[in-house]
Design a protein around this motif. Sequence first.
Motif, PDB file in Angstrom:
ATOM      1  N   HIS A   1      -3.617   2.250   9.356  1.00 39.94           N
ATOM      2  CA  HIS A   1      -2.500   1.597   8.660  1.00 39.94           C
ATOM      3  C   HIS A   1      -1.456   1.086   9.648  1.00 39.94           C
ATOM      4  O   HIS A   1      -0.942  -0.031   9.509  1.00 39.94           O
ATOM      5  CB  HIS A   1      -1.838   2.577   7.691  1.00 39.94           C
ATOM      6  CG  HIS A   1      -2.608   2.797   6.424  1.00 39.94           C
ATOM      7  ND1 HIS A   1      -3.067   1.775   5.637  1.00 39.94           N
ATOM      8  CD2 HIS A   1      -2.969   3.953   5.782  1.00 39.94           C
ATOM      9  CE1 HIS A   1      -3.691   2.266   4.572  1.00 39.94           C
ATOM     10  NE2 HIS A   1      -3.656   3.590   4.643  1.00 39.94           N
ATOM     11  N   LEU A   2      -1.136   1.888  10.643  1.00 37.96           N
ATOM     12  CA  LEU A   2      -0.112   1.510  11.617  1.00 37.96           C
ATOM     13  C   LEU A   2      -0.542   0.300  12.431  1.00 37.96           C
ATOM     14  O   LEU A   2       0.283  -0.553  12.777  1.00 37.96           O
ATOM     15  CB  LEU A   2       0.194   2.699  12.537  1.00 37.96           C
ATOM     16  CG  LEU A   2       0.943   3.856  11.863  1.00 37.96           C
ATOM     17  CD1 LEU A   2       0.934   5.094  12.751  1.00 37.96           C
ATOM     18  CD2 LEU A   2       2.374   3.450  11.519  1.00 37.96           C
TER      19      LEU A   2
ATOM     20  N   ARG B   1       1.334   3.044   3.432  1.00 43.43           N
ATOM     21  CA  ARG B   1       2.121   2.249   4.377  1.00 43.43           C
ATOM     22  C   ARG B   1       3.575   2.175   3.937  1.00 43.43           C
ATOM     23  O   ARG B   1       4.494   2.210   4.769  1.00 43.43           O
ATOM     24  CB  ARG B   1       1.513   0.852   4.515  1.00 43.43           C
ATOM     25  CG  ARG B   1       0.162   0.854   5.212  1.00 43.43           C
ATOM     26  CD  ARG B   1      -0.234  -0.540   5.682  1.00 43.43           C
ATOM     27  NE  ARG B   1      -0.609  -1.427   4.608  1.00 43.43           N
ATOM     28  CZ  ARG B   1      -1.850  -1.630   4.175  1.00 43.43           C
ATOM     29  NH1 ARG B   1      -2.850  -0.940   4.724  1.00 43.43           N
ATOM     30  NH2 ARG B   1      -2.112  -2.489   3.212  1.00 43.43           N
TER      31      ARG B   1
ATOM     32  N   ASP C   1       0.841  -1.192   0.000  1.00 44.84           N
ATOM     33  CA  ASP C   1       0.000   0.000   0.000  1.00 44.84           C
ATOM     34  C   ASP C   1       0.883   1.250   0.000  1.00 44.84           C
ATOM     35  O   ASP C   1       1.807   1.364   0.820  1.00 44.84           O
ATOM     36  CB  ASP C   1      -0.893  -0.003   1.243  1.00 44.84           C
ATOM     37  CG  ASP C   1      -1.763   1.228   1.316  1.00 44.84           C
ATOM     38  OD1 ASP C   1      -2.875   1.206   0.765  1.00 44.84           O
ATOM     39  OD2 ASP C   1      -1.314   2.230   1.924  1.00 44.84           O
TER      40      ASP C   1
ATOM     41  N   LEU D   1       0.182  -2.699  10.275  1.00 46.87           N
ATOM     42  CA  LEU D   1       1.616  -2.977  10.206  1.00 46.87           C
ATOM     43  C   LEU D   1       2.127  -3.573  11.509  1.00 46.87           C
ATOM     44  O   LEU D   1       2.973  -4.471  11.516  1.00 46.87           O
ATOM     45  CB  LEU D   1       2.385  -1.690   9.877  1.00 46.87           C
ATOM     46  CG  LEU D   1       2.203  -1.137   8.465  1.00 46.87           C
ATOM     47  CD1 LEU D   1       2.814   0.256   8.353  1.00 46.87           C
ATOM     48  CD2 LEU D   1       2.818  -2.068   7.429  1.00 46.87           C
TER      49      LEU D   1
END
Length: 226
Positions: free
Chosen positions: A51-52, A19, A16, A55
Amino acid sequence: MKDGPDIARIAALIGDPARANMLTALMSGKALTATELSQEAGITLQTASSHLAKLDAGGLLSLRKQGRHKYFSIANDQVAHLLETLMGLAAGSGHLRTRTGPRDEEMRKARVCYNHLAGHMGIVMYESFLRKGFLHVATDDLTLTNTGASFVDGFGIDLKELKAKKSPLCRECLDWSERRSHLAGSLGRSLLARMENLGWAKRVPGSRVVRFTKAGQAEFDATFQR
């Protein structure tokens, strides 16, 4: 579906664009907040937080809390090595962002790759270690020789302390800008830290650039280019 590592899941996490931009920003080795990473990715804080979380759940990030703040960093050397390799593949395929100024030239000369020296000067140092017999390269292994250990000790690095750590002492890392190898692992990290302590170089704030002083460049050349 066959059993085995879920490569697609990891690739999707990194693939992405937002990201990928946040992960690239963390390759400076500095822990950043969600707000700082949202600015790096050009997205809202709410979107960045989502997003974090992905991840982090995927094992690509490490999260530390300090007071009210949360700081994100690359999970480990293995993740950093993967990201640098992907940068090299992207560069080799012609997928490069437009150069925006002199800083890009500095990035290619010397920069931090997570926690070790990369760019042209990182390659010079690595090839010097090979040329002088400081490193032994096997098929899937990179080891420090006795001659290399003597040099490292003389350079002011506590090799005994490094060997006691769980992380690999020496690791080859593909440099994205030149697509040749530089030295990673705990030794690579300690060599960069030692150069900084000696006053040879310092990191440019807000960037991955490592800038050598005139005297530091001369010392580096005398140590690694002769």
